[in-house]
Design a protein around this motif. Structure first.
Motif, PDB file in Angstrom:
ATOM      1  N   LYS A   1     -89.132  31.132 -51.144  1.00 30.72           N
ATOM      2  CA  LYS A   1     -87.902  32.053 -50.402  1.00 30.72           C
ATOM      3  C   LYS A   1     -88.123  31.721 -48.956  1.00 30.72           C
ATOM      4  N   THR A   2     -89.636  31.997 -48.613  1.00 27.16           N
ATOM      5  CA  THR A   2     -89.963  32.280 -47.068  1.00 27.16           C
ATOM      6  C   THR A   2     -91.038  31.211 -46.932  1.00 27.16           C
ATOM      7  N   LEU A   3     -91.373  30.689 -45.716  1.00 28.17           N
ATOM      8  CA  LEU A   3     -92.378  30.019 -45.476  1.00 28.17           C
ATOM      9  C   LEU A   3     -93.239  30.976 -44.563  1.00 28.17           C
ATOM     10  N   SER A   4     -94.512  31.180 -44.503  1.00 30.69           N
ATOM     11  CA  SER A   4     -95.317  31.673 -43.664  1.00 30.69           C
ATOM     12  C   SER A   4     -96.809  30.941 -43.848  1.00 30.69           C
ATOM     13  N   SER A   5     -97.702  31.039 -42.886  1.00 33.55           N
ATOM     14  CA  SER A   5     -99.057  31.003 -43.011  1.00 33.55           C
ATOM     15  C   SER A   5    -100.060  31.449 -43.963  1.00 33.55           C
ATOM     16  N   ASP A   6     -99.444  32.625 -44.226  1.00 33.03           N
ATOM     17  CA  ASP A   6    -100.504  33.434 -45.332  1.00 33.03           C
ATOM     18  C   ASP A   6     -99.739  32.991 -46.677  1.00 33.03           C
ATOM     19  N   THR A   7     -98.690  32.328 -46.987  1.00 32.89           N
ATOM     20  CA  THR A   7     -98.206  32.032 -48.291  1.00 32.89           C
ATOM     21  C   THR A   7     -97.517  30.478 -48.371  1.00 32.89           C
ATOM     22  N   TYR A   8     -98.518  29.708 -47.614  1.00 31.49           N
ATOM     23  CA  TYR A   8     -98.240  28.333 -47.619  1.00 31.49           C
ATOM     24  C   TYR A   8     -98.530  27.534 -48.949  1.00 31.49           C
ATOM     25  N   GLU A   9     -97.382  26.775 -49.342  1.00 29.38           N
ATOM     26  CA  GLU A   9     -97.252  25.941 -50.426  1.00 29.38           C
ATOM     27  C   GLU A   9     -96.905  24.500 -50.125  1.00 29.38           C
ATOM     28  N   LEU A  10     -97.483  23.819 -51.036  1.00 28.35           N
ATOM     29  CA  LEU A  10     -97.002  22.226 -50.790  1.00 28.35           C
ATOM     30  C   LEU A  10     -95.675  22.247 -50.995  1.00 28.35           C
ATOM     31  N   PRO A  11     -94.805  21.056 -50.721  1.00 28.17           N
ATOM     32  CA  PRO A  11     -93.508  20.814 -50.795  1.00 28.17           C
ATOM     33  C   PRO A  11     -93.501  20.788 -52.211  1.00 28.17           C
ATOM     34  N   LEU A  12     -92.172  21.365 -52.698  1.00 28.90           N
ATOM     35  CA  LEU A  12     -92.057  21.270 -54.289  1.00 28.90           C
ATOM     36  C   LEU A  12     -92.141  20.155 -55.066  1.00 28.90           C
ATOM     37  N   PHE A  13     -91.845  19.065 -54.461  1.00 28.73           N
ATOM     38  CA  PHE A  13     -92.167  17.666 -55.126  1.00 28.73           C
ATOM     39  C   PHE A  13     -93.550  17.548 -55.673  1.00 28.73           C
ATOM     40  N   LEU A  14     -94.286  17.953 -54.776  1.00 28.36           N
ATOM     41  CA  LEU A  14     -95.891  17.782 -55.125  1.00 28.36           C
ATOM     42  C   LEU A  14     -96.712  19.232 -55.742  1.00 28.36           C
ATOM     43  N   SER A  15     -95.947  20.195 -55.397  1.00 31.42           N
ATOM     44  CA  SER A  15     -96.416  21.491 -56.136  1.00 31.42           C
ATOM     45  C   SER A  15     -96.076  21.718 -57.497  1.00 31.42           C
ATOM     46  N   LYS A  16     -94.847  21.297 -57.849  1.00 28.46           N
ATOM     47  CA  LYS A  16     -94.449  21.450 -59.289  1.00 28.46           C
ATOM     48  C   LYS A  16     -93.480  20.344 -59.597  1.00 28.46           C
ATOM     49  N   PRO A  17     -94.173  19.157 -59.800  1.00 29.38           N
ATOM     50  CA  PRO A  17     -93.596  17.752 -60.145  1.00 29.38           C
ATOM     51  C   PRO A  17     -92.770  17.653 -61.522  1.00 29.38           C
ATOM     52  N   ASN A  18     -93.050  18.559 -62.230  1.00 28.58           N
ATOM     53  CA  ASN A  18     -92.288  18.865 -63.485  1.00 28.58           C
ATOM     54  C   ASN A  18     -91.101  19.627 -63.636  1.00 28.58           C
ATOM     55  N   SER A  19     -90.670  20.317 -62.324  1.00 28.43           N
ATOM     56  CA  SER A  19     -89.812  21.289 -62.193  1.00 28.43           C
ATOM     57  C   SER A  19     -88.295  20.655 -61.997  1.00 28.43           C
ATOM     58  N   PRO A  20     -87.230  21.520 -62.419  1.00 28.64           N
ATOM     59  CA  PRO A  20     -85.844  20.600 -62.235  1.00 28.64           C
ATOM     60  C   PRO A  20     -85.667  20.594 -60.671  1.00 28.64           C
ATOM     61  N   GLY A  21     -86.035  21.250 -59.772  1.00 23.95           N
ATOM     62  CA  GLY A  21     -86.069  20.968 -58.486  1.00 23.95           C
ATOM     63  C   GLY A  21     -86.481  19.610 -57.926  1.00 23.95           C
ATOM     64  N   ALA A  22     -87.822  19.366 -58.259  1.00 22.63           N
ATOM     65  CA  ALA A  22     -88.434  18.315 -58.222  1.00 22.63           C
ATOM     66  C   ALA A  22     -87.597  17.239 -58.605  1.00 22.63           C
ATOM     67  N   GLU A  23     -87.170  17.085 -59.723  1.00 28.60           N
ATOM     68  CA  GLU A  23     -86.440  16.195 -60.629  1.00 28.60           C
ATOM     69  C   GLU A  23     -85.148  15.661 -59.731  1.00 28.60           C
ATOM     70  N   ASP A  24     -84.551  16.635 -59.295  1.00 27.00           N
ATOM     71  CA  ASP A  24     -83.396  16.694 -58.512  1.00 27.00           C
ATOM     72  C   ASP A  24     -83.664  16.070 -57.108  1.00 27.00           C
ATOM     73  N   LEU A  25     -84.468  16.428 -56.626  1.00 26.36           N
ATOM     74  CA  LEU A  25     -85.026  15.857 -55.152  1.00 26.36           C
ATOM     75  C   LEU A  25     -85.218  14.318 -55.403  1.00 26.36           C
ATOM     76  N   ARG A  26     -85.963  14.068 -56.270  1.00 32.10           N
ATOM     77  CA  ARG A  26     -86.349  12.541 -56.455  1.00 32.10           C
ATOM     78  C   ARG A  26     -84.992  11.893 -56.640  1.00 32.10           C
ATOM     79  N   LYS A  27     -83.925  12.402 -57.329  1.00 32.68           N
ATOM     80  CA  LYS A  27     -82.582  11.530 -57.671  1.00 32.68           C
ATOM     81  C   LYS A  27     -82.066  11.512 -56.312  1.00 32.68           C
ATOM     82  N   VAL A  28     -81.924  12.742 -55.406  1.00 39.68           N
ATOM     83  CA  VAL A  28     -81.372  12.627 -54.201  1.00 39.68           C
ATOM     84  C   VAL A  28     -81.876  11.719 -53.510  1.00 39.68           C
ATOM     85  N   ALA A  29     -83.167  11.609 -53.366  1.00 42.12           N
ATOM     86  CA  ALA A  29     -83.971  10.597 -52.473  1.00 42.12           C
ATOM     87  C   ALA A  29     -83.580   9.297 -52.947  1.00 42.12           C
TER      88      ALA A  29
END
Length: 356
Positions: free
Chosen positions: A318-346
């Motif tokens: 939901k938000t980005l901050s230095s205290d809650t840093y996460e990898l971009p979704l494609f790397l952090s949750k490669p099996n997620s629907p969002g990552a699947e959609d992003l790869r197709k878009v790319a």
């Protein structure tokens, strides 16, 4: 940055099978650690992911574009997932064997933070908090220009969060706003500030600009601020394509029609403009309003509309901050629907651009 993966996750990221990943690891001679306890399962780092991607691309002899393709991710509206999409595209393209540079042109620095760099952090604060000095942002895109007080060569500005074969990043901080001021002075003194920017990119793409050799990249991505400032206009002028993410939940016809007018004006004044490609975000098949919005924009912008869309997902932070840093979704949750959609878009974007 310490995330590790097993072979199945690597297979998902690279769009292949676990057996192929194991064979490629052995054939390439890649040094991969194994689990210390229990089964001696291979444990891959993020750097290993991109090393394998590069090895596979070289083995297949994948064709590369003759010169870098330049893309600006931009729409004159906030909250549409612009920096999130730019960061994930920058992570996905190298898995397809494409050397990728992503440039944060927004002094709010959301994309910079998406790769783990804190634009607010000083070297003294990093020392006090026991953080790596690599997280500190010392230079940005403005530092490439000779007009900048402390101009620096490209190799001293680029950060490589995931190693040599992952995305290369030019971060941002609040002082990047001064580049817009410099460009304003250039314009007041009757020099074309937009051309100054575009020429740096044009010369860099062909390796003709000392200290700014961009010729080895296959794709260059600008993440532009939502505002129509001189940097954004210049990035558009220097680009081959503009990728415009839109929220299908809160679609604004004004934002896209405004962008279309800007591009038409640019073509009339400069004789060229980037090709517009629209990516739908936050798609929810259960909401009638979203379905109606999607149908309407497809009718209005049929030639510019990308058929692959990104579903609404709680996986996106939901938000980005230095205290809650996460990898971009494609790397952090490669099996997620969002990552699947992003790869197709790319993939669809690269096909549309003629890169794949």
């Amino acid at each position: 940055m310490t995330r590790t993966f097993k072979a199945q996750a690597i297979a998902t990221i690279l769009g292949t099978t676990s057996d192929t990943i194991r064979r490629a690891t052995e054939e390439s001679g890649l040094d991969v650690q194994r689990q210390e306890t229990g089964p001696r399962t291979r444990i891959y780092t993020i750097e290993n992911v991109y090393e394998l991607a590069q090895w596979r691309a070289q083995k297949k002899g994948d064709k590369k574009p003759k010169k870098p393709v330049v893309v600006t991710v931009y729409v004159p509206k906030g909250g549409v997932g612009k920096s999130t999409i730019a960061a994930n595209l920058a992570c996905i393209f190298p898995t397809m064997g494409l050397k990728t540079l992503v440039v944060d042109l927004d002094f709010q620095s959301n994309l910079t933070l998406a790769f783990g760099y804190d634009s607010e952090l000083s070297h003294e604060e990093a020392e006090e908090d026991g953080l790596s000095h690599e997280r500190v942002v010392d230079h940005h895109f403005g530092s490439l220009f000779p007009q900048w007080p402390q101009a620096m060569p490209l190799e001293e500005i680029i950060k490589k969060p995931f190693g040599e074969y992952g995305p290369h990043v030019i971060p941002s901080d609040v002082s990047l706003d001064n580049l817009d001021t410099i460009m304003t002075f250039e314009a007041l003194e009757s020099r074309n500030s937009a051309s100054m920017f575009a020429k740096l990119i044009s010369d860099g793409r062909t390796g003709k600009r000392p200290g700014v050799d961009l010729s080895s990249y296959d794709v260059i991505i600008f993440d532009a601020a939502p505002a129509k400032n001189r940097m954004t206009r210049s990035a558009l002028l220097a680009s081959d394509y503009v990728v415009a993410p839109i929220s299908l939940e809160k679609f604004s016809t004004k934002a896209v029609s405004y962008l279309s007018r800007v591009l038409n004006e640019m073509k009339e004044e400069a004789g060229r403009c980037p090709e517009l490609l629209i990516v739908g975000n936050f798609f929810d098949v259960t909401r009638t309003r979203v379905l109606n919005q999607t149908a309407m924009i497809r009718r209005t912008y049929n030639d510019q509309w990308m058929n692959s869309i990104i579903r609404r997902s709680e996986d996106f932070p939901k938000t980005l901050s230095s205290d809650t840093y996460e990898l971009p979704l494609f790397l952090s949750k490669p099996n997620s629907p969002g990552a699947e959609d992003l790869r197709k878009v790319a993939s669809d974007l690269l096909a549309k651009m003629g890169v794949l």
